[in-house]
Design a protein around this motif. Structure first.
Motif, PDB file in Angstrom:
ATOM      1  N   MET A   1       0.883  -1.302   0.008  1.00 14.45           N
ATOM      2  CA  MET A   1      -0.022  -0.028   0.031  1.00 14.45           C
ATOM      3  C   MET A   1       0.959   1.212   0.030  1.00 14.45           C
ATOM      4  N   LYS A   2       0.502   2.218  -0.831  1.00 10.11           N
ATOM      5  CA  LYS A   2       1.296   3.512  -0.753  1.00 10.11           C
ATOM      6  C   LYS A   2       0.108   4.576  -0.543  1.00 10.11           C
ATOM      7  N   LYS A   3       0.902   5.661   0.225  1.00 11.42           N
ATOM      8  CA  LYS A   3       0.097   6.828   0.508  1.00 11.42           C
ATOM      9  C   LYS A   3       0.928   8.010   0.086  1.00 11.42           C
ATOM     10  N   ILE A   4       0.237   9.270  -0.329  1.00 13.69           N
ATOM     11  CA  ILE A   4       1.162  10.276  -0.968  1.00 13.69           C
ATOM     12  C   ILE A   4       0.414  11.427   0.163  1.00 13.69           C
ATOM     13  N   ILE A   5       1.592  12.019   0.585  1.00 12.26           N
ATOM     14  CA  ILE A   5       1.432  13.186   1.780  1.00 12.26           C
ATOM     15  C   ILE A   5       1.905  14.573   1.179  1.00 12.26           C
ATOM     16  N   SER A   6       0.817  15.593   0.714  1.00 16.02           N
ATOM     17  CA  SER A   6       1.208  16.823   0.206  1.00 16.02           C
ATOM     18  C   SER A   6       1.697  17.582   1.552  1.00 16.02           C
ATOM     19  N   VAL A   7       2.806  17.994   1.358  1.00 19.56           N
ATOM     20  CA  VAL A   7       3.744  18.837   2.426  1.00 19.56           C
ATOM     21  C   VAL A   7       3.927  20.121   2.265  1.00 19.56           C
ATOM     22  N   GLU A   8       3.671  21.091   3.101  1.00 20.41           N
ATOM     23  CA  GLU A   8       4.071  22.528   2.842  1.00 20.41           C
ATOM     24  C   GLU A   8       5.064  22.892   4.013  1.00 20.41           C
ATOM     25  N   GLY A   9       5.952  23.906   3.512  1.00 20.90           N
ATOM     26  CA  GLY A   9       6.902  24.523   4.630  1.00 20.90           C
ATOM     27  C   GLY A   9       8.272  23.992   4.355  1.00 20.90           C
ATOM     28  N   MET A  10       8.508  22.921   3.417  1.00 23.72           N
ATOM     29  CA  MET A  10       9.878  22.391   2.967  1.00 23.72           C
ATOM     30  C   MET A  10      10.379  23.477   2.198  1.00 23.72           C
ATOM     31  N   SER A  11      11.719  23.742   2.310  1.00 27.65           N
ATOM     32  CA  SER A  11      12.425  24.616   1.428  1.00 27.65           C
ATOM     33  C   SER A  11      13.809  24.342   0.887  1.00 27.65           C
ATOM     34  N   CYS A  12      14.290  23.140   1.864  1.00 28.01           N
ATOM     35  CA  CYS A  12      15.651  22.768   1.375  1.00 28.01           C
ATOM     36  C   CYS A  12      15.634  21.046   1.608  1.00 28.01           C
ATOM     37  N   GLU A  13      16.653  20.484   1.147  1.00 25.00           N
ATOM     38  CA  GLU A  13      17.170  18.970   1.204  1.00 25.00           C
ATOM     39  C   GLU A  13      17.066  18.599   2.891  1.00 25.00           C
ATOM     40  N   HIS A  14      17.459  19.685   3.794  1.00 23.92           N
ATOM     41  CA  HIS A  14      17.536  19.070   5.243  1.00 23.92           C
ATOM     42  C   HIS A  14      16.098  19.015   5.374  1.00 23.92           C
ATOM     43  N   CYS A  15      15.068  20.184   5.054  1.00 28.81           N
ATOM     44  CA  CYS A  15      13.582  19.956   5.309  1.00 28.81           C
ATOM     45  C   CYS A  15      12.839  18.506   4.775  1.00 28.81           C
ATOM     46  N   ALA A  16      13.441  18.205   3.729  1.00 26.20           N
ATOM     47  CA  ALA A  16      12.843  16.900   3.085  1.00 26.20           C
ATOM     48  C   ALA A  16      13.506  15.699   3.936  1.00 26.20           C
ATOM     49  N   ALA A  17      14.735  15.634   4.313  1.00 25.19           N
ATOM     50  CA  ALA A  17      15.237  14.591   5.295  1.00 25.19           C
ATOM     51  C   ALA A  17      14.696  14.603   6.409  1.00 25.19           C
ATOM     52  N   ALA A  18      14.247  15.510   6.916  1.00 23.06           N
ATOM     53  CA  ALA A  18      13.469  15.551   8.174  1.00 23.06           C
ATOM     54  C   ALA A  18      12.144  14.985   8.319  1.00 23.06           C
ATOM     55  N   VAL A  19      11.287  15.183   7.159  1.00 28.78           N
ATOM     56  CA  VAL A  19      10.204  14.653   6.851  1.00 28.78           C
ATOM     57  C   VAL A  19      10.326  13.158   6.748  1.00 28.78           C
ATOM     58  N   LYS A  20      11.159  12.826   5.935  1.00 34.01           N
ATOM     59  CA  LYS A  20      11.458  11.315   5.350  1.00 34.01           C
ATOM     60  C   LYS A  20      11.896  10.711   6.592  1.00 34.01           C
ATOM     61  N   ASN A  21      12.697  11.278   7.608  1.00 34.59           N
ATOM     62  CA  ASN A  21      12.811  10.445   8.915  1.00 34.59           C
ATOM     63  C   ASN A  21      11.632  10.269   9.772  1.00 34.59           C
ATOM     64  N   ALA A  22      11.154  11.267   9.865  1.00 38.93           N
ATOM     65  CA  ALA A  22      10.027  11.354  10.929  1.00 38.93           C
ATOM     66  C   ALA A  22       8.968  10.222  10.333  1.00 38.93           C
ATOM     67  N   LEU A  23       8.877  10.283   9.021  1.00 40.29           N
ATOM     68  CA  LEU A  23       7.819   9.074   8.583  1.00 40.29           C
ATOM     69  C   LEU A  23       8.487   7.723   8.646  1.00 40.29           C
ATOM     70  N   GLU A  24       9.810   7.542   8.537  1.00 39.31           N
ATOM     71  CA  GLU A  24      10.299   6.305   8.382  1.00 39.31           C
ATOM     72  C   GLU A  24      10.368   5.733   9.972  1.00 39.31           C
ATOM     73  N   GLU A  25      10.208   6.582  10.829  1.00 38.07           N
ATOM     74  CA  GLU A  25      10.358   6.145  12.205  1.00 38.07           C
ATOM     75  C   GLU A  25       8.704   5.521  12.773  1.00 38.07           C
ATOM     76  N   LEU A  26       7.784   5.637  11.971  1.00 42.45           N
ATOM     77  CA  LEU A  26       6.794   5.126  12.207  1.00 42.45           C
ATOM     78  C   LEU A  26       6.621   3.739  12.047  1.00 42.45           C
TER      79      LEU A  26
END
Length: 71
Positions: A1-26
């Motif tokens: 199963m896949k889900k796509i989340i629209s995310v506002e507020g990301m402005s750089c690769e560091h932001c993207a990595a923070a979101v990735k890490n937060a999701l992968e911890e679940l």
């Protein structure tokens, strides 16, 4: 199963990595791919994870989840 989340507020690769890490911890999340230009995160799930749990992880990382769509 896949889900796509629209995310506002990301402005750089560091932001993207923070979101990735937060999701992968679940529990139930196999992987997350964050696309900065598309302002989205695609999450592959090993079990159903509630949309509000995914949204909360994005919020806790400091960003704004706009929508969650199951694919």
């Amino acid at each position: 199963m896949k889900k796509i989340i629209s995310v506002e507020g990301m402005s750089c690769e560091h932001c993207a990595a923070a979101v990735k890490n937060a999701l992968e911890e679940l529990d139930g999340v196999k992987s997350a791919k964050v696309e900065l230009k598309k302002k989205s995160a695609t999450v592959k799930l090993s079990e159903n994870v509630a949309d509000d749990v995914l949204s909360a992880a994005v919020t806790n990382a400091g960003f704004t989840p706009v929508s969650v769509i199951e694919k």
